[in-house]
Write a protein that holds these residues in place. Structure first.
Motif, PDB file in Angstrom:
ATOM      1  N   VAL A   1       0.856  -1.196   0.000  1.00 15.15           N
ATOM      2  CA  VAL A   1       0.000   0.000   0.000  1.00 15.15           C
ATOM      3  C   VAL A   1       0.889   1.243   0.000  1.00 15.15           C
ATOM      4  N   GLN A   2       0.654   2.129  -0.933  1.00 15.91           N
ATOM      5  CA  GLN A   2       1.364   3.404  -0.987  1.00 15.91           C
ATOM      6  C   GLN A   2       0.360   4.555  -1.001  1.00 15.91           C
ATOM      7  N   ALA A   3       0.577   5.544  -0.147  1.00 17.11           N
ATOM      8  CA  ALA A   3      -0.295   6.725  -0.109  1.00 17.11           C
ATOM      9  C   ALA A   3       0.579   7.965  -0.015  1.00 17.11           C
ATOM     10  N   SER A   4       0.379   8.912  -0.896  1.00 12.23           N
ATOM     11  CA  SER A   4       1.200  10.117  -0.917  1.00 12.23           C
ATOM     12  C   SER A   4       0.316  11.350  -1.078  1.00 12.23           C
ATOM     13  N   GLU A   5       0.640  12.394  -0.309  1.00 13.66           N
ATOM     14  CA  GLU A   5      -0.134  13.643  -0.383  1.00 13.66           C
ATOM     15  C   GLU A   5       0.817  14.817  -0.207  1.00 13.66           C
TER      16      GLU A   5
END
Length: 265
Positions: free
Chosen positions: A25-29
């Motif tokens: 899982v990758q999440a970037s903001e």
């Protein structure tokens, strides 16, 4: 009268169960208007190899001669050979990689996160079982009375059982590497041999013989390997984690049983 039982039984069995679970899982903001955002790289590799060989052989030979001229020659014979070779392997690999990154920076270049996870499991099992029972019997009475009761049995069992479980978890952070290797190699050989030769004779009368011959052999291997690894990184500057686990199990079991009996009555 002659009662003869001859039996040979052989069983070879293989059972393997492999389960591999992987989650990335990758999440970037980012709200930065200038920077190039976040760079996240995840790599996950799971390898499981199971090789099993089970050989079973059972051989029972019986030769019986019963003779009476005027009367009474009784012979009761049992000959049995039983062989079992069994392999059972279970491999489970679970891997999870999670990366979370957020930035409000107006000038920074964002976050660089790299995670690498590799799990290798190899199980090789060989089980050989051999049971051999030979029986020769002669029962003779001329005028009467020659009783012979003979039992011959050979039993062999060779068994391998291996269970390997590998769990790896990496959560968020910059440059993490986990490598787990597990190798299990098992060899079990079992051999049981029982030979019996019987002569029972009476001319005028009365010759009684009761003989039991038994050989039993068992060779068994059992191995269990469990590897658990967790790496967690949060915040800060430059963070690097490297974790390496190696487990190797090699087992060899040999069993031999031999029973020889010669009887003259």
């Amino acid at each position: 009268d002659q009662d003869a039982d001859n039996s040979a039984e052989s069983e070879a069995s293989n059972e393997a169960e492999t389960e591999q679970n992987a989650l990335q899982v990758q999440a970037s903001e980012t709200s930065c208007g200038i920077c190039s955002g976040n760079v996240q790289v995840q790599e996950l590799e799971q390898n499981a190899e199971t090789e099993q060989d089970a050989d079973s052989e059972a051989d029972a030979d019986q030769e019986a001669v019963n003779a009476a001229i005027f009367g009474d020659a009784d012979q009761d014979l049992d000959n049995s050979a039983e062989s079992e070779a069994s392999n059972e392997a279970e491999t489970e690999q679970n891997a999870a990689q999670v990366q979370l990154s957020a930035t409000d920076c107006l000038v920074c270049s964002g976050s660089v996160q790299v995670q690498d996870l590799e799990q290798n499991s190899e199980t090789e099992q060989d089980a050989d079982s051999d049971a051999d029972a030979d029986q020769d019997a002669l029962n003779a009475a001329v005028f009467g009375d020659a009783d012979q009761d003979a039992d011959n049995s050979a039993e062999s069992e060779a068994s391998n059982e291996a269970e390997t479980e590998q769990n790896a978890e990496q959560l968020g952070g910059s440059d993490q590497s986990i490598e787990q290797e597990s190798e299990t190699e098992q060899d079990a050989d079992s051999d049981a041999d029982a030979d019996q030769e019987l002569v029972n004779a009476a001319v005028g009368g009365d010759a009684d013989q009761d003989a039991d011959n038994e050989a039993e052999s068992e060779a068994e291997n059992e191995a269990e390997t469990e590897q658990n690894a967790a790496q967690v990184q949060a915040g800060g500057g430059v963070q690097v984690q490297d974790l390496d686990q190696d487990a190797e199990t090699e087992q060899d079991a040999d069993s031999d049983a031999d029973a020889d009996q010669d009887a003259v009555n």
